[in-house]
Design an enzyme around this catalytic site. Structure first.
Site, PDB file in Angstrom:
ATOM      1  CG  HIS A  43      -1.955   1.050   1.235  1.00 36.24           C
ATOM      2  ND1 HIS A  43      -3.206   0.849   1.770  1.00 36.24           N
ATOM      3  CD2 HIS A  43      -1.957   2.331   0.780  1.00 36.24           C
ATOM      4  CE1 HIS A  43      -3.924   1.944   1.630  1.00 36.24           C
ATOM      5  NE2 HIS A  43      -3.178   2.862   1.042  1.00 36.24           N
ATOM      6  CD  GLU A  70      -4.407  -3.043   0.631  1.00 36.34           C
ATOM      7  OE1 GLU A  70      -4.981  -4.088   0.958  1.00 36.34           O
ATOM      8  OE2 GLU A  70      -3.954  -2.222   1.468  1.00 36.34           O
ATOM      9  CB  THR A 100      -3.763   2.313   9.267  1.00 32.31           C
ATOM     10  OG1 THR A 100      -4.035   1.089   8.574  1.00 32.31           O
ATOM     11  CG2 THR A 100      -4.781   2.517  10.383  1.00 32.31           C
ATOM     12  CG  HIS A 190      -8.073  -2.401   8.992  1.00 35.72           C
ATOM     13  ND1 HIS A 190      -7.266  -1.510   8.313  1.00 35.72           N
ATOM     14  CD2 HIS A 190      -8.114  -1.960  10.264  1.00 35.72           C
ATOM     15  CE1 HIS A 190      -6.864  -0.559   9.127  1.00 35.72           C
ATOM     16  NE2 HIS A 190      -7.357  -0.814  10.327  1.00 35.72           N
ATOM     17  CG  HIS A 214      -0.037  -3.738  12.587  1.00 39.52           C
ATOM     18  ND1 HIS A 214       0.990  -2.818  12.677  1.00 39.52           N
ATOM     19  CD2 HIS A 214      -0.421  -3.986  13.867  1.00 39.52           C
ATOM     20  CE1 HIS A 214       1.198  -2.513  13.948  1.00 39.52           C
ATOM     21  NE2 HIS A 214       0.351  -3.215  14.690  1.00 39.52           N
TER      22      HIS A 214
END
Length: 237
Positions: A43, A70, A100, A190, A214
């Site tokens: 991303h 992304e 984020t 997410h 993450h």
């Protein structure tokens, strides 16, 4: 089985914190693929605070599984994606200074914009996914603008699950059912983690792919990249 795409942004964050090339982002991507991941996600953001645009170009020559890029489709991002032609682009409406991603698209408000962007990417043979909240109007809008897939924004599910509220998955189930009726493929991402991924995967019908970064990288600090990747793959069967 549901495919695992590993988001390697945090590897780039660690590298950039010191300068140089440690850890080696390209080698890490190769390693995750070697451990069984079916895709690599990045991303890039305009300030290049983690993934750099050159990383995206370099990874194109490295990634042998699905390459998913992304980002918010502003001009530099569109140009980057069109030049690389990854297997998938995921459109995310995050502000340039966002830490984020924190919301899905309003596919009704941005209908005309999304139609034009998606048409351009699809003309290049790039599968297009739209990041959306589990809201039926937004999913119907994703079908109208021509998306191939949606990516369900799962932060709220993860939060509710951490509180012991398994009912928090219900909006995601109904959203997935609707997406299937509209011939939209279903991705998700997410705050998915080893703690909640098995429950989520087995709750959501026709879940094609999850993108996890993450939590997976943080868990790898304790258990190692190979062990963590294989645990995810087992949960996603």
């Amino acid at each position: 089985m549901t495919q695992l795409s590993v988001n390697i942004n945090k590897i780039a964050t660690l590298r950039n914190a010191r300068g140089g090339n440690v850890p080696d982002l390209l080698q890490v991507a190769k390693d995750f693929e070697r451990f069984g991941a079916q895709g690599i996600t990045i991303h890039p953001r305009p300030d290049e605070r983690h993934i750099r645009y050159q990383d995206a170009r370099d990874l194109k020559n490295i990634v042998t599984t699905e390459f998913n890029i992304e980002g918010n489709p502003e001009k530099s991002f569109i140009d980057l994606v069109n030049s690389i032609k990854p297997e998938q682009v995921t459109l995310v409406p995050d502000a340039p200074d966002a830490i984020t991603s924190n919301a899905g698209w309003n596919t009704i408000k941005h209908k005309d914009f999304l139609i034009d962007i998606i048409k351009e990417f699809k003309s290049q043979g790039i599968r297009t996914s739209i990041f959306v909240d589990p809201v039926h109007d937004m999913i119907e809008g994703a079908a109208i603008v021509g998306a191939d897939r949606i990516e369900l924004y799962t932060e709220e599910f993860a939060h509710q699950y951490s509180l012991g509220n398994k009912e928090g998955v219900k909006p995601y189930i109904s959203s997935a059912v609707l997406a299937g009726e509209l011939n939209l493929g279903i991705n998700a991402g997410h705050d998915l983690s080893l703690d909640n991924i098995a429950f989520f995967k087995h709750s959501i019908p026709n879940l094609l792919e999850v993108s996890i970064g993450h939590a997976l990288i943080a868990e790898s600090l304790y258990f190692g990249m190979e062990t963590v990747t294989k645990r995810y793959l087992e949960f996603l069967k």
